[in-house]
Design an enzyme around this catalytic site. Structure first.
Site, PDB file in Angstrom:
ATOM      1  N   ASN A   1       0.873  -1.173   0.000  1.00 30.79           N
ATOM      2  CA  ASN A   1       0.000   0.000   0.000  1.00 30.79           C
ATOM      3  C   ASN A   1       0.910   1.221   0.000  1.00 30.79           C
ATOM      4  O   ASN A   1       1.478   1.578   1.024  1.00 30.79           O
ATOM      5  CB  ASN A   1      -0.893  -0.033   1.256  1.00 30.79           C
ATOM      6  CG  ASN A   1      -1.718   1.227   1.407  1.00 30.79           C
ATOM      7  OD1 ASN A   1      -1.796   2.048   0.486  1.00 30.79           O
ATOM      8  ND2 ASN A   1      -2.342   1.397   2.561  1.00 30.79           N
ATOM      9  N   TRP A   2       1.055   1.809  -1.176  1.00 29.17           N
ATOM     10  CA  TRP A   2       1.994   2.935  -1.304  1.00 29.17           C
ATOM     11  C   TRP A   2       1.447   4.225  -0.688  1.00 29.17           C
ATOM     12  O   TRP A   2       2.187   5.201  -0.570  1.00 29.17           O
ATOM     13  CB  TRP A   2       2.345   3.172  -2.786  1.00 29.17           C
ATOM     14  CG  TRP A   2       3.153   2.076  -3.420  1.00 29.17           C
ATOM     15  CD1 TRP A   2       3.551   0.899  -2.833  1.00 29.17           C
ATOM     16  CD2 TRP A   2       3.684   2.061  -4.748  1.00 29.17           C
ATOM     17  NE1 TRP A   2       4.286   0.160  -3.729  1.00 29.17           N
ATOM     18  CE2 TRP A   2       4.380   0.845  -4.910  1.00 29.17           C
ATOM     19  CE3 TRP A   2       3.626   2.956  -5.829  1.00 29.17           C
ATOM     20  CZ2 TRP A   2       5.020   0.507  -6.107  1.00 29.17           C
ATOM     21  CZ3 TRP A   2       4.258   2.627  -7.020  1.00 29.17           C
ATOM     22  CH2 TRP A   2       4.956   1.407  -7.155  1.00 29.17           C
ATOM     23  N   LYS A   3       0.164   4.235  -0.368  1.00 28.96           N
ATOM     24  CA  LYS A   3      -0.478   5.433   0.189  1.00 28.96           C
ATOM     25  C   LYS A   3      -0.216   6.630  -0.747  1.00 28.96           C
ATOM     26  O   LYS A   3      -0.122   6.438  -1.946  1.00 28.96           O
ATOM     27  CB  LYS A   3      -0.023   5.681   1.634  1.00 28.96           C
ATOM     28  CG  LYS A   3      -0.190   4.415   2.484  1.00 28.96           C
ATOM     29  CD  LYS A   3      -0.026   4.634   3.957  1.00 28.96           C
ATOM     30  CE  LYS A   3      -0.228   3.291   4.673  1.00 28.96           C
ATOM     31  NZ  LYS A   3      -0.212   3.424   6.127  1.00 28.96           N
TER      32      LYS A   3
ATOM     33  N   HIS B   1      -9.634   1.410   4.537  1.00 26.83           N
ATOM     34  CA  HIS B   1      -8.386   1.618   5.270  1.00 26.83           C
ATOM     35  C   HIS B   1      -8.641   2.600   6.417  1.00 26.83           C
ATOM     36  O   HIS B   1      -9.401   3.557   6.246  1.00 26.83           O
ATOM     37  CB  HIS B   1      -7.290   2.145   4.336  1.00 26.83           C
ATOM     38  CG  HIS B   1      -5.938   2.102   4.971  1.00 26.83           C
ATOM     39  ND1 HIS B   1      -5.525   3.047   5.884  1.00 26.83           N
ATOM     40  CD2 HIS B   1      -4.932   1.198   4.888  1.00 26.83           C
ATOM     41  CE1 HIS B   1      -4.306   2.728   6.312  1.00 26.83           C
ATOM     42  NE2 HIS B   1      -3.928   1.608   5.726  1.00 26.83           N
TER      43      HIS B   1
ATOM     44  N   GLU C   1      -6.985   5.002   7.520  1.00 30.03           N
ATOM     45  CA  GLU C   1      -6.701   6.401   7.188  1.00 30.03           C
ATOM     46  C   GLU C   1      -7.896   7.027   6.466  1.00 30.03           C
ATOM     47  O   GLU C   1      -8.193   8.206   6.639  1.00 30.03           O
ATOM     48  CB  GLU C   1      -5.416   6.500   6.354  1.00 30.03           C
ATOM     49  CG  GLU C   1      -4.200   6.258   7.242  1.00 30.03           C
ATOM     50  CD  GLU C   1      -3.009   5.651   6.538  1.00 30.03           C
ATOM     51  OE1 GLU C   1      -2.954   5.680   5.291  1.00 30.03           O
ATOM     52  OE2 GLU C   1      -2.117   5.134   7.246  1.00 30.03           O
TER      53      GLU C   1
ATOM     54  N   GLU D   1      -5.714  -4.686  10.344  1.00 27.29           N
ATOM     55  CA  GLU D   1      -4.686  -3.662  10.577  1.00 27.29           C
ATOM     56  C   GLU D   1      -5.018  -2.883  11.845  1.00 27.29           C
ATOM     57  O   GLU D   1      -5.785  -1.909  11.791  1.00 27.29           O
ATOM     58  CB  GLU D   1      -4.640  -2.695   9.389  1.00 27.29           C
ATOM     59  CG  GLU D   1      -4.306  -3.364   8.077  1.00 27.29           C
ATOM     60  CD  GLU D   1      -3.684  -2.387   7.106  1.00 27.29           C
ATOM     61  OE1 GLU D   1      -2.585  -2.678   6.619  1.00 27.29           O
ATOM     62  OE2 GLU D   1      -4.274  -1.312   6.861  1.00 27.29           O
TER      63      GLU D   1
ATOM     64  N   GLY E   1       2.219   2.322  10.751  1.00 30.31           N
ATOM     65  CA  GLY E   1       3.197   3.396  10.598  1.00 30.31           C
ATOM     66  C   GLY E   1       3.873   3.794  11.893  1.00 30.31           C
ATOM     67  O   GLY E   1       4.552   4.820  11.957  1.00 30.31           O
TER      68      GLY E   1
ATOM     69  N   SER F   1       3.074  -2.035  10.415  1.00 26.41           N
ATOM     70  CA  SER F   1       4.517  -2.129  10.707  1.00 26.41           C
ATOM     71  C   SER F   1       5.085  -3.521  10.460  1.00 26.41           C
ATOM     72  O   SER F   1       6.003  -3.962  11.151  1.00 26.41           O
ATOM     73  CB  SER F   1       4.824  -1.661  12.135  1.00 26.41           C
ATOM     74  OG  SER F   1       4.466  -0.304  12.289  1.00 26.41           O
TER      75      SER F   1
ATOM     76  N   GLY G   1       2.715  -1.072   4.283  1.00 30.84           N
ATOM     77  CA  GLY G   1       2.832   0.353   3.973  1.00 30.84           C
ATOM     78  C   GLY G   1       4.285   0.733   3.774  1.00 30.84           C
ATOM     79  O   GLY G   1       4.863   0.560   2.702  1.00 30.84           O
ATOM     80  N   GLY G   2       4.905   1.229   4.832  1.00 30.95           N
ATOM     81  CA  GLY G   2       6.280   1.752   4.758  1.00 30.95           C
ATOM     82  C   GLY G   2       7.267   0.829   4.059  1.00 30.95           C
ATOM     83  O   GLY G   2       8.029   1.276   3.198  1.00 30.95           O
TER      84      GLY G   2
HETATM   85  P1  PGA Z   1       2.616   0.281   7.632  1.00 32.25           P
HETATM   86  O1  PGA Z   1       1.185   0.510   6.926  1.00 32.25           O
HETATM   87  O2  PGA Z   1       3.146  -1.028   7.106  1.00 32.25           O
HETATM   88  O3  PGA Z   1       3.429   1.451   7.227  1.00 32.25           O
HETATM   89  O4  PGA Z   1       2.350   0.219   9.101  1.00 32.25           O
HETATM   90  C1  PGA Z   1       0.304  -0.559   6.697  1.00 32.25           C
HETATM   91  C2  PGA Z   1      -0.971  -0.020   6.087  1.00 32.25           C
HETATM   92  O5  PGA Z   1      -1.443   1.030   6.498  1.00 32.25           O
HETATM   93  O6  PGA Z   1      -1.553  -0.640   5.166  1.00 32.25           O
END
Ligand code: PGA
Length: 256
Positions: free
Chosen positions: A10-12, A100, A102, A172, A178, A218, A239-240
């Site tokens: 997930n590149w956001k 998600h 966010e 999640e 994050g 994470s 994500g990251g």
């Molecule tokens: P993260 O994000 O791996 O940076 O914690 C995961 C996500 O939000 O899908």
């Protein structure tokens, strides 16, 4: 039943088209022949990057799918700023993240919205990655399982078992996204198993056994193996660690 693992990035809101193409090329340069049969790999870039990234993977014949991070449920019309399922389908998106945290937190997405998006995607031939997960307050209250199962029930309301099987659920925990604070394998397994139980109540044990439940929050090269070893964790939503080709590819390799 053996479920095929899935690793999705997930590149956001990261990577311009130029940056996205370089990252896709770096993933493509490191792909392994075993990906085709042994793991579903997907990256979910911002909308504008979808077509260029898809083109890189197609040109290099790399079995890496692309997915969007959001969608609107109406097929077309006066909805300024929105993107529809047919638009994503034409690009060749196989997946789309919905719900998600966010989007729920910053854009007010409700369980009902998530359900409408998941239904529109399934009707349009795109597989949803349905995100669920509790805040730290909910975890501290001790109501995580009830909270997450209610999110699953709401997201999948009115969906037929044959359709539901194509969806993936991503657990999640918000406090792990994050933050560098990963759920322990036991914490993640407990909730992923409860999610599968909830899917079983809705769609029957056979469908629930076939559906993939991912962990996200994470997840990285250092902690992936133990999480993936849990019986109800079928992969990751990253994500990251998906923003660098080497760490994303290492996570895919951890699924083999
Ligand atoms: P993260 O994000 O791996 O940076 O914690 C995961 C996500 O939000 O899908």
């Amino acid at each position: 039943m053996a479920r095929k693992p899935m690793m999705a990035g997930n590149w956001k809101m990261n990577n311009t088209i130029g940056e996205a193409v370089v990252l896709a090329q770096n993933i493509s340069n490191n792909y392994d022949d075993r990906w085709e049969d042994q793991v579903d790999v997907a990256v979910c870039p911002p909308y504008v990057d979808l077509k260029p990234v898809k083109t890189v993977f197609e040109f290099d014949r790399v079995p890496c799918a692309v997915g969007a991070q959001n969608v609107f449920w109406e097929p077309s019309g006066a909805y300024t700023g929105e993107i529809s399922v047919p638009m994503l389908a034409e690009i060749g998106c196989a997946w789309c993240i919905v719900g998600h945290s966010e989007r729920r937190i910053y854009f007010g997405e409700t369980n009902e919205d998530v359900n409408k998006k998941a239904r529109a995607l399934l009707d349009g031939g795109i597989n949803p990655i349905v995100c669920v997960g509790e805040s730290l307050a909910v975890r501290d209250e001790g109501t995580t399982i009830e909270f997450v199962c209610a999110q699953v029930r709401a997201a999948f309301a009115g969906i037929a078992p044959e359709q539901a099987r194509r969806a993936v659920v991503a657990y999640e925990p918000i406090w792990a996204i994050g933050t560098g604070r990963t759920a322990t394998p036991e914490q993640a397994q407990e909730v992923c198993s409860a999610i599968r139980g909830q899917l079983g109540e809705m769609f029957g044990a056979e469908a629930a056994e076939a559906m993939r439940v991912l962990y996200g929050g994470s997840m990285n090269v250092g902690n992936a193996a133990l999480l993936l070893a849990e019986p109800d964790i079928d992969g990751g939503l990253i994500g990251g660690a998906s923003l660098q080709a080497d760490s994303f590819v290492a996570l895919v390799q951890a699924c083999l």
